[in-house]
Write a protein that holds these residues in place. Structure first.
Motif, PDB file in Angstrom:
ATOM      1  N   ILE A 417       0.872  -1.171   0.000  1.00  0.00           N
ATOM      2  CA  ILE A 417       0.000   0.000   0.000  1.00  0.00           C
ATOM      3  C   ILE A 417       0.909   1.221   0.000  1.00  0.00           C
ATOM      4  O   ILE A 417       1.602   1.510   0.985  1.00  0.00           O
ATOM      5  CB  ILE A 417      -0.944   0.017   1.215  1.00  0.00           C
ATOM      6  CG1 ILE A 417      -1.761  -1.289   1.269  1.00  0.00           C
ATOM      7  CG2 ILE A 417      -1.880   1.219   1.141  1.00  0.00           C
ATOM      8  CD1 ILE A 417      -2.648  -1.409   2.492  1.00  0.00           C
ATOM      9  N   GLU A 432      -3.665  -3.339   5.555  1.00  0.00           N
ATOM     10  CA  GLU A 432      -4.556  -2.221   5.841  1.00  0.00           C
ATOM     11  C   GLU A 432      -4.626  -1.924   7.331  1.00  0.00           C
ATOM     12  O   GLU A 432      -4.924  -0.795   7.738  1.00  0.00           O
ATOM     13  CB  GLU A 432      -5.949  -2.494   5.276  1.00  0.00           C
ATOM     14  CG  GLU A 432      -5.994  -2.462   3.754  1.00  0.00           C
ATOM     15  CD  GLU A 432      -7.403  -2.521   3.200  1.00  0.00           C
ATOM     16  OE1 GLU A 432      -8.316  -1.946   3.818  1.00  0.00           O
ATOM     17  OE2 GLU A 432      -7.588  -3.156   2.134  1.00  0.00           O
ATOM     18  N   ILE A 470      -7.321   3.991  -1.331  1.00  0.00           N
ATOM     19  CA  ILE A 470      -7.934   4.153  -0.015  1.00  0.00           C
ATOM     20  C   ILE A 470      -7.677   5.580   0.446  1.00  0.00           C
ATOM     21  O   ILE A 470      -6.525   5.997   0.589  1.00  0.00           O
ATOM     22  CB  ILE A 470      -7.332   3.158   1.004  1.00  0.00           C
ATOM     23  CG1 ILE A 470      -7.489   1.716   0.505  1.00  0.00           C
ATOM     24  CG2 ILE A 470      -7.979   3.330   2.368  1.00  0.00           C
ATOM     25  CD1 ILE A 470      -6.722   0.707   1.358  1.00  0.00           C
TER      26      ILE A 470
END
Length: 487
Positions: A417, A432, A470
């Motif tokens: 990420i 996450e 995100i």
């Protein structure tokens, strides 16, 4: 008998599988080895042993493999069986499923003993891909189901060896000896490698996205590159695709290769850029760090005309107020001259001539419509300025805070990420759950021209390529370092 047919008749294949304490050969250790030796169509020997890894086996690995700390407490160390293992593998083709993993662990264990180990390596994942290219997945569970192989004790060394050997013998029946021979010979074929590197260097490289680094004597960094397939790209360096004078010199200097895997291409490109700029490898010319960044800002003169001025203090939070990013004042002035000529704008208002009384020099040549003397309509001139500079306007960050760009590699089961804010890559996390504790205020990041272009292109693309993004809360922001204008 043909040479092709003679290979599998004469070679001994050592089908080998390892169980380990984890997936990193530099830090984790082997807990079990299983081998079956196959020659001329039949199993001629087998050997297996548990090993004491000299480190704790985690509960997760214990559940996964069924091998507990108690089971290996009295098992031999790798050092105790190293000579036996080397003798058994001597002259054999090292066959494993995802062979890079098993071969890498064996080499690492010998390296800890101060010994080198090398062998010809055959990967049954690659063999399956070559013989059955119509299928996407080639992991062992898939092969067992696809080919109706016997049920085995998975994730124990000898059970996985049994499945692997069953797959190999099935291919001989299904595809015929000649086709399997040809596939094996192709996979064992080695490109030439630079003389100072280990001959089996390509067996250790991953077929995965990431960044690779070439080092010379005394660990001098020669080159940093990136690829969606590290093995393929490094092999292309060795195969003569880069047969320039510069490439030959680099090849002669090469002593060591290492790499960093990423989940996807964007992460690899950003890592490559950062390492080129911070580590300054000898043979990377493109993408070196700029000593200064210059942009253009439009303001109104006392007469209401838009005028251009060069700025060096660029605020990433208000990029939409700037036009163009340039590595030097000369580059910015060259862009201004082109815009002036194309749109008949006033050189004085663009800062290209001193602020004197009377018409600008371009006005005397008929290339300025009189704004320098107040003779051109302000609205009309300003419209032409806006049109002339439109293509250079920088892109404003469209999100209220940082975002996480998710890259997932299914084959490697890896997630990255990439945390990006104001077009700057500020961090990478792999889960996450880590986002909840993320703080950007504790670090610093340099605003960079190449990274800006790369991230804008990746996140604002209209080619249908969808990225999972995100949105994150604005939990502080990193210190932004600008290239030193006086450097």
């Amino acid at each position: 008998m043909t040479e092709t047919a003679a290979f599998l008749d004469s070679a001994t294949l050592a089908f080998i599988d390892l169980e380990t304490t984890g997936g990193n050969s530099a830090a984790d250790r082997i807990t079990e080895i299983g081998i079956r030796f196959w020659h001329d169509g039949e199993v001629i020997d087998e050997w297996q042993t548990l090993l004491n890894p000299q480190t704790r086996i985690s509960p997760f690995i214990e559940r996964f493999t069924g091998i507990s700390n108690e089971m290996v407490a009295d098992a031999p160390l790798f050092a105790d069986i190293a000579d036996t293992l080397r003798d058994k593998l001597d002259g054999c083709v090292f066959v494993a499923h995802n062979a890079r993993f098993d071969y890498g662990f064996i080499k690492a264990e010998f390296r800890r003993l101060g010994q080198a180990f090398s062998a010809r390596v055959l990967c049954t994942v690659k063999l399956s891909r070559r013989l059955y290219p119509q299928h996407r997945r080639h992991n062992m569970d898939t092969l067992i189901a696809r080919h109706g192989l016997p049920t085995v004790q998975r994730h124990r060394a000898m059970g996985d060896v049994e499945a692997m050997l069953a797959f190999f013998e099935t291919t001989l029946t299904d595809k015929g000896g000649e086709a399997v021979e040809a596939a094996v010979r192709h996979l064992l074929r080695r490109p030439s490698v630079p003389s100072h590197l280990p001959t089996d260097i390509l067996d250790t490289l991953p077929q995965a996205p990431g960044v690779y680094r070439f080092y010379g004597e005394n660990d001098v960094l020669l080159y940093v590159g990136k690829s969606t397939n590290i093995l393929q790209r490094v092999a292309s360096h060795f195969s003569g695709d880069h047969n320039s004078h510069r490439g030959v010199r680099m090849s002669q200097s090469l002593r060591h290769v290492d790499w960093t895997e990423t989940a996807g291409e964007l992460g690899a490109m950003l890592l490559e850029l950062r390492q080129i700029k911070t580590l300054s490898p000898l043979y990377n010319r493109r993408s070196r760090a700029a000593k200064t960044l210059v942009s253009i800002e439009l303001t109104e003169s006392d007469s209401g005309y838009l005028q251009a001025r060069l700025v060096r203090e660029i605020g990433p939070h208000r990029l939409g107020d700037y036009f163009g990013l340039f590595r030097s004042v000369k580059d910015a002035q060259r862009a201004l001259q082109g815009i002036a000529a194309k749109n008949e704008l006033c050189n004085r208002l663009l800062g290209l001539e001193p602020d004197n009384d009377g018409p600008c020099f371009q006005r005397t040549l008929g290339r300025c419509q009189g704004a320098c003397e107040g003779e051109e309509d302000v609205t009309r001139y300003n419209l032409r300025m806006q049109i002339g500079f439109h293509g250079l306007r920088l892109t404003t960050w469209p999100w209220p805070g940082p975002v996480g760009v998710v890259e997932y590699n299914r084959e490697r089961d890896r997630t990255d990420i990439l945390i990006i804010y104001n077009w700057m890559h500020v961090a990478t996390v792999h889960d996450e759950a880590e986002l909840a504790d993320l703080s950007l205020s504790s670090g610093s990041v340099t605003f960079d021209l190449d990274s800006y272009k790369l991230v804008v292109k990746a996140l604002m693309a209209r080619d249908g390529h969808k990225r999972r993004i995100i949105e994150l809360p604005a939990v502080g922001s990193p210190d932004v370092l600008m290239p030193d204008a006086d450097a």
